[in-house]
Design a protein around this motif. Structure first.
Motif, PDB file in Angstrom:
ATOM      1  N   ALA A   1       1.128  -1.402   0.079  1.00  3.89           N
ATOM      2  CA  ALA A   1       0.105   0.214   0.277  1.00  3.89           C
ATOM      3  C   ALA A   1       0.423   1.496  -0.141  1.00  3.89           C
ATOM      4  CB  ALA A   1      -0.749  -0.310   1.215  1.00  3.89           C
ATOM      5  N   GLY A   2       0.559   2.090  -0.824  1.00  4.28           N
ATOM      6  CA  GLY A   2       1.368   3.495  -1.091  1.00  4.28           C
ATOM      7  C   GLY A   2       2.137   3.663  -1.482  1.00  4.28           C
ATOM      8  N   ALA A   3       2.814   2.332  -2.476  1.00  5.14           N
ATOM      9  CA  ALA A   3       3.519   2.052  -3.881  1.00  5.14           C
ATOM     10  C   ALA A   3       4.086   2.907  -4.836  1.00  5.14           C
ATOM     11  CB  ALA A   3       3.934   0.504  -4.220  1.00  5.14           C
ATOM     12  N   LEU A   4       5.016   3.622  -4.895  1.00  2.74           N
ATOM     13  CA  LEU A   4       5.069   4.512  -6.515  1.00  2.74           C
ATOM     14  C   LEU A   4       5.529   3.383  -7.459  1.00  2.74           C
ATOM     15  CD1 LEU A   4       4.967   7.257  -8.105  1.00  2.74           C
ATOM     16  CD2 LEU A   4       7.239   7.458  -6.721  1.00  2.74           C
ATOM     17  N   LEU A   5       4.430   2.991  -8.661  1.00  2.36           N
ATOM     18  CA  LEU A   5       4.706   2.405  -9.236  1.00  2.36           C
ATOM     19  C   LEU A   5       4.885   3.265 -10.843  1.00  2.36           C
ATOM     20  CD1 LEU A   5       5.484  -0.230 -10.921  1.00  2.36           C
ATOM     21  CD2 LEU A   5       2.782  -0.630 -10.862  1.00  2.36           C
ATOM     22  N   LEU A   6       6.486   3.305 -11.031  1.00  2.00           N
ATOM     23  CA  LEU A   6       7.333   3.951 -12.646  1.00  2.00           C
ATOM     24  C   LEU A   6       6.840   3.360 -13.725  1.00  2.00           C
ATOM     25  CD1 LEU A   6      10.008   5.674 -10.915  1.00  2.00           C
ATOM     26  CD2 LEU A   6       7.635   6.810 -11.207  1.00  2.00           C
ATOM     27  N   LEU A   7       6.129   3.724 -14.499  1.00  2.00           N
ATOM     28  CA  LEU A   7       6.223   3.156 -16.058  1.00  2.00           C
ATOM     29  C   LEU A   7       6.319   3.750 -16.722  1.00  2.00           C
ATOM     30  CD1 LEU A   7       2.288   1.994 -16.474  1.00  2.00           C
ATOM     31  CD2 LEU A   7       4.626   0.942 -14.947  1.00  2.00           C
ATOM     32  N   SER A   8       7.397   2.921 -17.687  1.00  2.00           N
ATOM     33  CA  SER A   8       8.514   3.571 -19.144  1.00  2.00           C
ATOM     34  C   SER A   8       7.854   2.662 -20.556  1.00  2.00           C
ATOM     35  CB  SER A   8       9.801   4.429 -18.832  1.00  2.00           C
ATOM     36  OG  SER A   8      10.485   2.849 -18.449  1.00  2.00           O
ATOM     37  N   GLY A   9       8.428   3.571 -21.118  1.00  2.00           N
ATOM     38  CA  GLY A   9       8.471   2.653 -23.000  1.00  2.00           C
ATOM     39  C   GLY A   9       7.983   3.938 -23.362  1.00  2.00           C
ATOM     40  N   PRO A  10       8.167   3.318 -25.155  1.00  2.00           N
ATOM     41  CA  PRO A  10       7.372   3.955 -25.925  1.00  2.00           C
ATOM     42  C   PRO A  10       6.283   3.999 -26.590  1.00  2.00           C
ATOM     43  CG  PRO A  10       8.334   1.961 -26.684  1.00  2.00           C
ATOM     44  CD  PRO A  10       8.453   1.980 -25.310  1.00  2.00           C
TER      45      PRO A  10
ATOM     46  N   HIS B   1      -3.231   7.956 -10.848  1.00  2.00           N
ATOM     47  CA  HIS B   1      -2.583   7.526 -12.290  1.00  2.00           C
ATOM     48  C   HIS B   1      -2.416   9.051 -12.663  1.00  2.00           C
ATOM     49  CE1 HIS B   1      -3.658   5.804 -16.284  1.00  2.00           C
ATOM     50  NE2 HIS B   1      -2.044   5.822 -15.841  1.00  2.00           N
ATOM     51  N   LEU B   2      -0.839   8.957 -12.758  1.00  2.00           N
ATOM     52  CA  LEU B   2      -0.315  10.161 -13.537  1.00  2.00           C
ATOM     53  C   LEU B   2       0.414  10.204 -14.534  1.00  2.00           C
ATOM     54  CD1 LEU B   2       0.623  10.674  -9.726  1.00  2.00           C
ATOM     55  CD2 LEU B   2       0.780  12.955 -10.348  1.00  2.00           C
ATOM     56  N   ASP B   3       0.129  11.392 -15.280  1.00  2.00           N
ATOM     57  CA  ASP B   3       1.284  11.090 -16.686  1.00  2.00           C
ATOM     58  C   ASP B   3       2.389  12.079 -17.247  1.00  2.00           C
ATOM     59  OD1 ASP B   3       2.030  10.753 -19.672  1.00  2.00           O
ATOM     60  OD2 ASP B   3       0.117   9.793 -20.136  1.00  2.00           O
ATOM     61  N   ALA B   4       4.240  12.193 -16.943  1.00  2.00           N
ATOM     62  CA  ALA B   4       4.334  12.851 -17.145  1.00  2.00           C
ATOM     63  C   ALA B   4       5.032  13.462 -18.444  1.00  2.00           C
ATOM     64  CB  ALA B   4       5.497  12.807 -16.774  1.00  2.00           C
ATOM     65  N   TYR B   5       4.368  12.836 -19.694  1.00  2.00           N
ATOM     66  CA  TYR B   5       4.670  12.692 -20.610  1.00  2.00           C
ATOM     67  C   TYR B   5       4.620  14.513 -21.694  1.00  2.00           C
ATOM     68  CZ  TYR B   5       4.609  12.034 -26.461  1.00  2.00           C
ATOM     69  OH  TYR B   5       5.504  11.842 -27.339  1.00  2.00           O
ATOM     70  N   ARG B   6       3.470  15.535 -20.634  1.00  3.09           N
ATOM     71  CA  ARG B   6       3.469  16.731 -21.573  1.00  3.09           C
ATOM     72  C   ARG B   6       4.602  17.323 -20.600  1.00  3.09           C
ATOM     73  NH1 ARG B   6      -2.211  18.891 -23.832  1.00  3.09           N
ATOM     74  NH2 ARG B   6      -0.546  20.461 -23.624  1.00  3.09           N
ATOM     75  N   LEU B   7       4.655  16.789 -19.755  1.00  2.00           N
ATOM     76  CA  LEU B   7       6.091  18.347 -19.062  1.00  2.00           C
ATOM     77  C   LEU B   7       7.520  17.803 -19.237  1.00  2.00           C
ATOM     78  CD1 LEU B   7       4.395  16.852 -15.162  1.00  2.00           C
ATOM     79  CD2 LEU B   7       4.419  18.857 -16.008  1.00  2.00           C
TER      80      LEU B   7
ATOM     81  N   LEU C   1      -2.205   2.715  -4.783  1.00  2.00           N
ATOM     82  CA  LEU C   1      -1.317   2.559  -5.155  1.00  2.00           C
ATOM     83  C   LEU C   1      -1.325   3.698  -5.787  1.00  2.00           C
ATOM     84  CD1 LEU C   1       1.100   0.815  -7.051  1.00  2.00           C
ATOM     85  CD2 LEU C   1      -0.855  -0.177  -8.210  1.00  2.00           C
ATOM     86  N   VAL C   2       0.580   4.290  -6.761  1.00  2.00           N
ATOM     87  CA  VAL C   2       0.757   5.686  -7.008  1.00  2.00           C
ATOM     88  C   VAL C   2       1.390   5.224  -8.346  1.00  2.00           C
ATOM     89  CG1 VAL C   2       1.379   7.885  -7.228  1.00  2.00           C
ATOM     90  CG2 VAL C   2       0.263   7.555  -6.124  1.00  2.00           C
ATOM     91  N   VAL C   3       0.503   5.773  -9.503  1.00  2.00           N
ATOM     92  CA  VAL C   3       1.386   5.240 -11.245  1.00  2.00           C
ATOM     93  C   VAL C   3       1.380   6.098 -11.928  1.00  2.00           C
ATOM     94  CG1 VAL C   3       0.979   3.676 -13.162  1.00  2.00           C
ATOM     95  CG2 VAL C   3       0.084   2.729 -11.211  1.00  2.00           C
ATOM     96  N   VAL C   4       3.433   6.031 -12.355  1.00  2.39           N
ATOM     97  CA  VAL C   4       3.292   7.687 -12.711  1.00  2.39           C
ATOM     98  C   VAL C   4       3.645   7.197 -14.527  1.00  2.39           C
ATOM     99  CG1 VAL C   4       4.577   9.540 -12.985  1.00  2.39           C
ATOM    100  CG2 VAL C   4       3.816   8.922 -10.693  1.00  2.39           C
ATOM    101  N   GLU C   5       3.393   7.161 -15.226  1.00  3.58           N
ATOM    102  CA  GLU C   5       3.693   6.857 -16.988  1.00  3.58           C
ATOM    103  C   GLU C   5       4.726   8.350 -17.282  1.00  3.58           C
ATOM    104  OE1 GLU C   5       1.062   7.126 -19.467  1.00  3.58           O
ATOM    105  OE2 GLU C   5      -0.407   5.916 -18.775  1.00  3.58           O
ATOM    106  N   TRP C   6       5.684   7.464 -17.780  1.00  4.87           N
ATOM    107  CA  TRP C   6       6.832   8.280 -18.390  1.00  4.87           C
ATOM    108  C   TRP C   6       7.545   8.743 -16.977  1.00  4.87           C
ATOM    109  CZ3 TRP C   6       7.599   7.834 -23.245  1.00  4.87           C
ATOM    110  CH2 TRP C   6       6.734   8.058 -24.144  1.00  4.87           C
ATOM    111  N   GLY C   7       7.395   8.071 -15.536  1.00  9.39           N
ATOM    112  CA  GLY C   7       7.939   8.545 -14.886  1.00  9.39           C
ATOM    113  C   GLY C   7       9.286   8.270 -14.468  1.00  9.39           C
TER     114      GLY C   7
END
Length: 159
Positions: free
Chosen positions: A34-43, A85-91, A111-117
């Motif tokens: 619980a409370g984990a940060l999951l960073l996702l990357s890829g094209p 669910h967060l997305d850092a692509y535009r940042l 769970l906190v998921v960050v795409e492009w994180g």
């Protein structure tokens, strides 16, 4: 692991079907505290949002899980806790997310998921990192929609 002459990267999990993605989501949720940060990357198109949708399904989120590319963040209540669910692509970088905003989500979410994180690893070394990609097909066959996808854990932590 190979498919028709092409090899998946070391430790890669083939994602041939949506069921494969759901299985990965189930396995990930069993490992992620619980409370984990999951960073996702890829094209683009490799499966980051699809995987987050699978996480939502496993968590029994009722609302449709969609990409937060233009809104930056979506919160999804579930019986097991909130999926953020967060997305850092535009940042251009995930670094602006570090600090009080992200810390607040981590304190109250399942769970906190960050795409492009992946740039957040320096500020959050406890984060988990899952990389998505496409299998290179030797003959160049297959358009993006038919290319074989995979995921592989880049950073995990014992539970």
């Amino acid at each position: 692991m190979t498919t028709a002459g092409a090899a998946f990267p070391a430790n890669a999990l083939p994602l041939r079907t949506l069921d494969d993605t759901l299985d990965l989501a189930r396995t990930a949720l069993q490992a992620l505290p619980a409370g984990a940060l999951l960073l996702l990357s890829g094209p683009l198109g490799a499966g980051k949002t699809t995987f987050t949708q699978a996480l939502g399904k496993v968590l029994r989120v009722v609302a449709p899980v969609t990409s937060p590319t233009y809104t930056l963040v979506h919160e999804y209540p579930s019986p097991g806790g909130t999926l953020v669910h967060l997305d850092a692509y535009r940042l251009g970088s995930a670094e602006p997310l570090a600090g009080s905003m992200l810390d607040d989500y981590l304190e109250r979410a399942r769970l906190v998921v960050v795409e492009w994180g992946e740039q957040l690893l320096a500020a959050y070394p406890e984060a988990w990192w899952l990389e998505f990609g496409f299998l290179d097909q030797p003959d160049g066959a297959g358009d993006e929609g038919n290319r074989l996808r995979y995921a592989r854990w880049r950073v995990t932590h014992p539970t």
